[in-house]
Motif scaffolding. Sequence first.
Motif, PDB file in Angstrom:
ATOM      1  N   VAL A   1      41.436  -3.363  25.229  1.00 16.28           N
ATOM      2  CA  VAL A   1      41.765  -3.271  23.801  1.00 16.28           C
ATOM      3  C   VAL A   1      41.035  -4.361  23.009  1.00 16.28           C
ATOM      4  N   ASN A   2      41.228  -5.612  23.404  1.00 16.78           N
ATOM      5  CA  ASN A   2      40.738  -6.727  22.572  1.00 16.78           C
ATOM      6  C   ASN A   2      39.215  -6.865  22.602  1.00 16.78           C
ATOM      7  N   LEU A   3      38.642  -6.651  23.779  1.00 17.27           N
ATOM      8  CA  LEU A   3      37.190  -6.834  23.912  1.00 17.27           C
ATOM      9  C   LEU A   3      36.475  -5.480  23.964  1.00 17.27           C
ATOM     10  N   GLY A   4      37.016  -4.568  24.771  1.00 17.00           N
ATOM     11  CA  GLY A   4      36.425  -3.226  24.868  1.00 17.00           C
ATOM     12  C   GLY A   4      36.483  -2.504  23.529  1.00 17.00           C
ATOM     13  N   GLY A   5      37.543  -2.728  22.772  1.00 15.55           N
ATOM     14  CA  GLY A   5      37.669  -2.094  21.456  1.00 15.55           C
ATOM     15  C   GLY A   5      36.542  -2.521  20.534  1.00 15.55           C
ATOM     16  N   ALA A   6      36.256  -3.819  20.543  1.00 17.23           N
ATOM     17  CA  ALA A   6      35.155  -4.326  19.709  1.00 17.23           C
ATOM     18  C   ALA A   6      33.823  -3.771  20.214  1.00 17.23           C
ATOM     19  N   PHE A   7      33.674  -3.693  21.533  1.00 11.46           N
ATOM     20  CA  PHE A   7      32.455  -3.121  22.118  1.00 11.46           C
ATOM     21  C   PHE A   7      32.267  -1.682  21.646  1.00 11.46           C
ATOM     22  N   ASN A   8      33.318  -0.880  21.779  1.00 10.79           N
ATOM     23  CA  ASN A   8      33.215   0.541  21.399  1.00 10.79           C
ATOM     24  C   ASN A   8      32.866   0.705  19.922  1.00 10.79           C
ATOM     25  N   CYS A   9      33.534  -0.091  19.082  1.00  6.54           N
ATOM     26  CA  CYS A   9      33.294   0.058  17.631  1.00  6.54           C
ATOM     27  C   CYS A   9      31.914  -0.460  17.244  1.00  6.54           C
ATOM     28  N   CYS A  10      31.484  -1.559  17.862  1.00  6.07           N
ATOM     29  CA  CYS A  10      30.136  -2.064  17.566  1.00  6.07           C
ATOM     30  C   CYS A  10      29.089  -1.034  17.978  1.00  6.07           C
ATOM     31  N   LYS A  11      29.261  -0.446  19.165  1.00  3.53           N
ATOM     32  CA  LYS A  11      28.294   0.565  19.629  1.00  3.53           C
ATOM     33  C   LYS A  11      28.196   1.721  18.638  1.00  3.53           C
ATOM     34  N   ALA A  12      29.346   2.091  18.069  1.00  2.00           N
ATOM     35  CA  ALA A  12      29.358   3.227  17.141  1.00  2.00           C
ATOM     36  C   ALA A  12      28.807   2.852  15.768  1.00  2.00           C
ATOM     37  N   ALA A  13      29.004   1.604  15.355  1.00  2.00           N
ATOM     38  CA  ALA A  13      28.633   1.215  13.983  1.00  2.00           C
ATOM     39  C   ALA A  13      27.183   0.735  13.856  1.00  2.00           C
ATOM     40  N   ILE A  14      26.678   0.103  14.899  1.00  2.00           N
ATOM     41  CA  ILE A  14      25.395  -0.603  14.770  1.00  2.00           C
ATOM     42  C   ILE A  14      24.181   0.303  14.484  1.00  2.00           C
ATOM     43  N   PRO A  15      24.068   1.480  15.123  1.00  3.78           N
ATOM     44  CA  PRO A  15      22.846   2.272  14.863  1.00  3.78           C
ATOM     45  C   PRO A  15      22.584   2.537  13.377  1.00  3.78           C
ATOM     46  N   ALA A  16      23.605   2.909  12.627  1.00  2.00           N
ATOM     47  CA  ALA A  16      23.404   3.176  11.187  1.00  2.00           C
ATOM     48  C   ALA A  16      23.057   1.887  10.453  1.00  2.00           C
ATOM     49  N   MET A  17      23.661   0.786  10.867  1.00  2.00           N
ATOM     50  CA  MET A  17      23.369  -0.504  10.217  1.00  2.00           C
ATOM     51  C   MET A  17      21.909  -0.893  10.454  1.00  2.00           C
ATOM     52  N   VAL A  18      21.453  -0.688  11.679  1.00  2.00           N
ATOM     53  CA  VAL A  18      20.059  -1.028  12.011  1.00  2.00           C
ATOM     54  C   VAL A  18      19.112  -0.153  11.195  1.00  2.00           C
ATOM     55  N   ARG A  19      19.448   1.121  11.100  1.00  2.00           N
ATOM     56  CA  ARG A  19      18.613   2.046  10.324  1.00  2.00           C
ATOM     57  C   ARG A  19      18.500   1.581   8.872  1.00  2.00           C
ATOM     58  N   LYS A  20      19.619   1.100   8.339  1.00  2.00           N
ATOM     59  CA  LYS A  20      19.632   0.663   6.936  1.00  2.00           C
ATOM     60  C   LYS A  20      19.185  -0.783   6.764  1.00  2.00           C
ATOM     61  N   LYS A  21      18.992  -1.481   7.889  1.00  3.83           N
ATOM     62  CA  LYS A  21      18.647  -2.913   7.876  1.00  3.83           C
ATOM     63  C   LYS A  21      19.656  -3.712   7.070  1.00  3.83           C
ATOM     64  N   SER A  22      20.898  -3.370   7.233  1.00  2.00           N
ATOM     65  CA  SER A  22      21.957  -4.049   6.489  1.00  2.00           C
ATOM     66  C   SER A  22      23.307  -3.731   7.103  1.00  2.00           C
ATOM     67  N   GLY A  23      24.171  -4.723   7.170  1.00  5.23           N
ATOM     68  CA  GLY A  23      25.512  -4.481   7.696  1.00  5.23           C
ATOM     69  C   GLY A  23      26.206  -5.791   7.989  1.00  5.23           C
ATOM     70  N   CYS A  24      27.486  -5.685   8.259  1.00  8.10           N
ATOM     71  CA  CYS A  24      28.284  -6.882   8.496  1.00  8.10           C
ATOM     72  C   CYS A  24      29.372  -6.560   9.519  1.00  8.10           C
ATOM     73  N   ILE A  25      29.501  -7.423  10.502  1.00  8.97           N
ATOM     74  CA  ILE A  25      30.544  -7.252  11.522  1.00  8.97           C
ATOM     75  C   ILE A  25      31.365  -8.541  11.559  1.00  8.97           C
ATOM     76  N   ILE A  26      32.674  -8.390  11.527  1.00  7.70           N
ATOM     77  CA  ILE A  26      33.551  -9.559  11.606  1.00  7.70           C
ATOM     78  C   ILE A  26      34.573  -9.318  12.713  1.00  7.70           C
ATOM     79  N   ASN A  27      34.578 -10.208  13.688  1.00 12.67           N
ATOM     80  CA  ASN A  27      35.508 -10.088  14.804  1.00 12.67           C
ATOM     81  C   ASN A  27      36.682 -11.046  14.592  1.00 12.67           C
ATOM     82  N   ILE A  28      37.892 -10.557  14.845  1.00 13.26           N
ATOM     83  CA  ILE A  28      39.048 -11.440  14.730  1.00 13.26           C
ATOM     84  C   ILE A  28      39.327 -12.024  16.113  1.00 13.26           C
ATOM     85  N   ALA A  29      38.974 -13.287  16.263  1.00 17.60           N
ATOM     86  CA  ALA A  29      39.159 -13.972  17.543  1.00 17.60           C
ATOM     87  C   ALA A  29      40.526 -14.644  17.537  1.00 17.60           C
ATOM     88  N   SER A  30      40.605 -15.860  18.052  1.00 20.60           N
ATOM     89  CA  SER A  30      41.848 -16.643  18.030  1.00 20.60           C
ATOM     90  C   SER A  30      41.489 -18.059  18.455  1.00 20.60           C
TER      91      SER A  30
END
Length: 239
Positions: A105-134
């Motif tokens: 959940v905590n790490l795999g969830g971020a992995f899954n969402c990053c994998k899904a979000a990054i391709p479009a961000m790379v295509r647009k050369k713009s994007g922002c990812i914020i991870n909630i750590a602790s």
Amino acid sequence: MKKLALVTGGSRGIGREICRLLARDGWTVAVNYNTSEAAALELAAETGGIAVGGNVASPADVEAMFKKIASELGEVSLLVNNAGIGEYGLFTDLSYERWNELLSVNLGGAFNCCKAAIPAMVRKKSGCIINIASMWGEVGASCEAAYSVTKAGLIGMTKALAKELGPSGIRVNAVSPGCIETEMMARFSPAEREALAEETPLGMIGQPSDAAEAVRFLASDAARFITGQILGVNGGFVI
Ligand code: NAP
């Protein structure tokens, strides 16, 4: 560029405040939930976004979630990996199944969402990812080994992805909260809460909005030269 954000675990606690503040800053927000559907629907109605169900630990759920967001709103330009679960107890009592659940959940969830979000961000050369750590990912917490490991992992992932994605115009940062008043802290008695507040140099436990304000800043153009950073929001507990 359209300001479209996905906040995982947006249905409650810190995530809910993140959704509210981002909406106030003009973001259209997709509120992810796992079990709290009613709360997510209510928040989506309040903030003018949509609610999207899905367990972030499941690659299939995350794929479906991104498909729904793409068809209803467009491509995600801000991903906030906030969904998380905790576990308190002796390391010797921790089962391998529960250890894996926290990692998923905590790490795999971020992995899954990053994998899904990054391709479009790379295509647009713009994007922002914020991870909630602790802060426990920074210094380790007794009786929270699995949780600390997942949050330390998120910090490592933040720094690595910041380097990898910076040339593509994508910023990756983490907010690292200390003790914040949410259901995650429900296991603490009033006396334990008081002790935690006393241990905190600023003498109090934080509110969800304290962590959310840091996310709001990192998501904004004011933070355009900031990447790979771990922003502590902990009242001075960890310095
Ligand atoms: P919370 O009140 O317990 O809320 C947790 C949120 O995560 C809920 O919205 C929940 O959604 C969602 N969630 C849990 N498992 C999920 C899954 N498998 N898939 C999708 N969503 C899932 O916790 P919180 O205190 O707001 O914590 C938010 C984040 O801040 C977590 O990453 C936590 O580790 C971190 N954090 C919290 C504190 C603190 O003191 N509170 C301190 C440091 C870091 P549903 O309700 O819909 O299931």
